[in-house]
Design an enzyme around this catalytic site. Structure first.
Site, mmCIF file in Angstrom:
data_model
loop_
_atom_site.group_PDB
_atom_site.id
_atom_site.type_symbol
_atom_site.label_atom_id
_atom_site.label_comp_id
_atom_site.label_asym_id
_atom_site.label_seq_id
_atom_site.Cartn_x
_atom_site.Cartn_y
_atom_site.Cartn_z
ATOM 1 N N ASP A 1 30.730 7.546 -6.643
ATOM 2 C CA ASP A 1 30.195 6.638 -5.623
ATOM 3 C C ASP A 1 30.006 7.329 -4.269
ATOM 4 O O ASP A 1 30.165 6.712 -3.215
ATOM 5 C CB ASP A 1 31.092 5.404 -5.465
ATOM 6 N N LEU B 1 20.904 4.727 -24.965
ATOM 7 C CA LEU B 1 19.737 5.090 -25.764
ATOM 8 C C LEU B 1 19.689 4.299 -27.067
ATOM 9 O O LEU B 1 18.619 3.903 -27.531
ATOM 10 C CB LEU B 1 19.762 6.591 -26.061
ATOM 11 N N GLY B 2 20.844 4.053 -27.677
ATOM 12 C CA GLY B 2 20.892 3.233 -28.872
ATOM 13 C C GLY B 2 20.759 3.994 -30.170
ATOM 14 O O GLY B 2 20.116 3.506 -31.111
ATOM 15 N N VAL B 3 21.379 5.178 -30.271
ATOM 16 C CA VAL B 3 21.345 5.956 -31.510
ATOM 17 C C VAL B 3 22.724 6.543 -31.787
ATOM 18 O O VAL B 3 23.551 6.670 -30.877
ATOM 19 C CB VAL B 3 20.312 7.108 -31.449
ATOM 20 N N HIS C 1 26.498 3.343 -3.985
ATOM 21 C CA HIS C 1 25.969 2.010 -4.292
ATOM 22 C C HIS C 1 25.369 1.341 -3.056
ATOM 23 O O HIS C 1 24.618 0.374 -3.186
ATOM 24 C CB HIS C 1 27.045 1.131 -4.938
ATOM 25 N N SER D 1 31.782 -1.355 2.478
ATOM 26 C CA SER D 1 31.439 -0.257 1.570
ATOM 27 C C SER D 1 30.639 0.818 2.286
ATOM 28 O O SER D 1 29.675 0.516 2.995
ATOM 29 C CB SER D 1 30.629 -0.785 0.386
ATOM 30 N N GLY E 1 30.584 -5.345 2.702
ATOM 31 C CA GLY E 1 30.026 -4.879 3.967
ATOM 32 C C GLY E 1 30.752 -3.654 4.489
ATOM 33 O O GLY E 1 30.181 -2.846 5.219
#
Length: 337
Positions: free
Chosen positions: A129, A255-257, A98, A199, A197
């Site tokens: 991460d 994706l929404g399916v 990140h 991180s 900071g």
């Protein structure tokens, strides 16, 4: 040893470490051998039994702090500030995914003496991460060795460095002493005090070997999570090749399916209103056969393709509709988990 005495020892060690200044650059590992079997036993988790042992701990910690700050760096990418650690003489830097953000981004790598050198982000394993960077040329650089993953144990002493609040001119990397609370293949949890900071900064064992990378700050300042060094070692070739995969904790691509139950292919049974799929024109009854360059054999393989994507990425979907092949383009959405 009482809780108060243990806390006092931690505070004294932390204070002394913060006074360390950047030393001359050396192309060597920054490890510091533990002098005695008794000290090894204490740093492995047993309580010191005398004032003399406390003083020996303090002396070792001071020597170690003077070395580990040499390879701890600040990282600035755009408006983001974080930390990192040099792990090779030719300038490879471990950080958090990140902090790096995405592969092939230009970065300023700030050495402990305030000098800034250029670098770029490489690969990242977002799910854990883990991010990798490389300093452009120069060197040789002082670097930290990596510990073996199976050597990290709950209860052992550890040391975290970084730039809390971001790099400050005239301030060396700040050192915090703590203990490993929990450890598994996905994360190391410690009581080292961290804030924004820090991180991407390193977590060391008491010989100066990197055991993890500062990742997520917990609900309390003294409960924080670090990326295990194994995440980098096991994925090294992909990281060096600037691959990016997985998703940052707490977020996921969307994706929404929904797939038709018990179907042997990726036949769509439901399209969620307002989602990326509906906006792109995907309909109920469509059979998705390709996602970018990857073949889709069933709905599970479609889910894998989406999971390996990032929100905001453009994707080309190929599907069967009424016996015809249709190609659609869409932008992957983001769903909070």
């Amino acid at each position: 040893m009482s809780k108060c005495r243990r806390q006092l020892a931690q505070c004294v060690a932390s204070f002394l470490c913060c006074l360390v200044s950047y030393s001359s650059v050396r192309a060597e590992a920054v490890t510091t051998a533990i002098a005695s079997a008794d000290l090894k036993r204490i740093f492995a988790g047993e309580a010191p039994a005398s004032l003399a042992e406390l003083r020996t701990m303090e002396q070792h910690q001071r020597q170690l702090c003077a070395k580990v700050v040499d390879c701890t760096v600040g990282i600035v990418i755009g408006s983001s500030h974080g930390s990192g650690v040099i792990i090779s003489a030719d300038g490879y830097v471990l950080t958090a995914a990140h902090v790096a953000g995405a592969p092939n981004r230009r970065a300023n790598v700030i050495l402990p003496n305030g000098k800034s050198v250029s670098g770029r982000s490489l690969g990242m394993y977002r799910t854990l991460d883990a991010g990798l960077m490389k300093i452009d040329g120069g060197g040789p650089w002082p670097y930290a060795e990596l510990a073996k993953a199976d050597e990290v144990k709950a209860g052992q002493w550890c040391l975290a460095t970084g730039h809390p609040g971001g790099f400050e001119d005239g301030r060396s990397p700040v050192v915090r002493i703590g203990r490993v609370l929990l450890k598994d293949k996905f994360a190391i949890t410690t009581d080292c005090t961290l804030i924004g900071g820090d991180s991407g900064g390193p977590l060391f064992d008491m010989e100066g070997r990197v055991i993890g990378i500062n990742s997520r700050i917990g609900r309390f300042l003294t409960t924080n999570m670090h990326v295990p060094v194994a995440a980098y070692v096991e994925s090294w070739e992909r990281l060096v090749a600037s691959e990016a995969w997985g998703n940052l904790p707490g977020r996921g691509p969307y994706l929404g399916v929904q797939g038709e139950p018990n179907a042997k292919d990726a036949k769509i049974s439901h399209v969620f209103p307002g989602g990326p799929a509906e906006k792109a024109g995907i309909r109920v009854g469509d059979v998705i056969v390709r996602f970018n360059s990857k073949s889709v054999s069933d709905f599970a393989s479609l889910q894998t393709c989406v999971s390996d994507s990032q929100s905001g990425e453009r994707a080309t979907i190929e599907l069967l509709r009424g016996g015809e092949r249709v190609q659609l383009k869409l932008e992957i959405g983001e769903r909070d988990r």
